[in-house]
Design a protein around this motif. Structure first.
Motif, PDB file in Angstrom:
ATOM      1  N   UNK A 146       0.828  -1.209   0.000  1.00 63.27           N
ATOM      2  CA  UNK A 146       0.000   0.000   0.000  1.00 63.27           C
ATOM      3  C   UNK A 146       0.858   1.253   0.000  1.00 63.27           C
ATOM      4  N   UNK A 147       0.290   2.336  -0.507  1.00 65.54           N
ATOM      5  CA  UNK A 147       0.913   3.646  -0.379  1.00 65.54           C
ATOM      6  C   UNK A 147       1.143   3.941   1.099  1.00 65.54           C
ATOM      7  N   UNK A 148       2.279   4.532   1.398  1.00 65.95           N
ATOM      8  CA  UNK A 148       2.569   4.909   2.781  1.00 65.95           C
ATOM      9  C   UNK A 148       1.795   6.147   3.191  1.00 65.95           C
ATOM     10  N   UNK A 149       1.947   6.542   4.440  1.00 71.28           N
ATOM     11  CA  UNK A 149       1.255   7.722   4.957  1.00 71.28           C
ATOM     12  C   UNK A 149       1.712   8.978   4.223  1.00 71.28           C
ATOM     13  N   UNK A 150       0.764   9.776   3.782  1.00 67.31           N
ATOM     14  CA  UNK A 150       1.049  11.061   3.130  1.00 67.31           C
ATOM     15  C   UNK A 150       0.067  12.104   3.671  1.00 67.31           C
ATOM     16  N   UNK A 151       0.182  13.313   3.154  1.00 67.30           N
ATOM     17  CA  UNK A 151      -0.747  14.371   3.565  1.00 67.30           C
ATOM     18  C   UNK A 151      -2.169  14.086   3.098  1.00 67.30           C
ATOM     19  N   UNK A 152      -2.323  13.262   2.053  1.00 62.35           N
ATOM     20  CA  UNK A 152      -3.658  13.010   1.512  1.00 62.35           C
ATOM     21  C   UNK A 152      -4.137  11.572   1.724  1.00 62.35           C
TER      22      UNK A 152
END
Length: 225
Positions: A146-152
């Motif tokens: 999965x995509x890691x933690x980001x602002x969005x």
């Protein structure tokens, strides 16, 4: 059934109205990149992955895998499923063509990091692409990346399929919560379109707070483990 800032964004987009900047306490991001800029790399990547799956020979193995899991063409289109090739040169070239900076790509979650995976784009409640889950087709680990933690994108708050399910939830006045993208897609194909899914995380308080906005009735369809 969405919070006030999201309602403003949704209505402004439909009306073609530019929202004014917030009050003077709003400061320019230290990295010089606005949060709104982070949707573009993911949008470009999602379109690229989908095109490879549906219109290129490179996507045949991913297409065969989805067929083996009984995912039909309607779902491939509805959920914008895709395939990330083993090499990311073409996607990186697209980013250059769209003049997307390396820093913006990094802050968006590096959508070009996925290799040889079936791709499930993550849409927020407004339909914007905020990240991805990639299912490995070979022996690479993890099986799901999965995509890691980001602002969005915040995985502990994110519910896969909520954008697609929100109208059905309002009509049914209930929600079914399952684990994972394929469980959700199968539920939608079976006609239970008021189904949403967690994505690589356990059920959290934040999930429950979001779900409570849409219905008082929640049915859990989790695996035995």
């Amino acid at each position: 059934n969405i919070d006030f800032p999201h309602a403003l964004e949704l209505l402004a987009g439909k009306a073609g109205v530019a929202l004014p900047e917030k009050s003077s306490n709003r400061t320019k991001p230290k990295n010089g990149i606005d949060k709104a800029d982070l949707y573009l790399p993911n949008t470009v990547a999602a379109h690229f992955f989908h095109q490879v799956l549906t219109h290129h020979a490179l996507g045949q193995q991913a297409h065969d895998y989805l067929q083996s899991r009984n995912v039909n063409e309607k779902s491939v289109t509805a959920f914008q499923l895709g395939y990330a090739p083993a090499k990311s040169d073409a996607l990186k070239a697209l980013f250059v063509k769209r003049q997307i900076s390396e820093r913006t790509i990094q802050l968006a979650g590096e959508p070009d990091r996925f290799r040889h995976r079936v791709m499930f784009p993550f849409r927020d409640i407004l339909g914007r692409i905020v990240g991805f889950s990639g299912r490995a087709l070979g022996d690479q680990m993890p099986k799901y990346l999965n995509t890691g933690e980001t602002q969005i994108f915040h995985k502990n708050k994110y519910l896969y399929g909520l954008y697609e399910a929100k109208k059905a939830i309002a009509a049914a006045e209930k929600i079914i919560l399952v684990e994972g993208q394929l469980d959700l897609i199968m539920a939608h194909q079976a006609g239970t379109c008021y189904t949403v899914a967690t994505s690589g995380t356990a059920l959290t308080d934040d999930h429950l707070i979001i779900l409570r906005r849409y219905s008082d009735t929640l049915l859990l369809g989790f695996d035995g483990d």
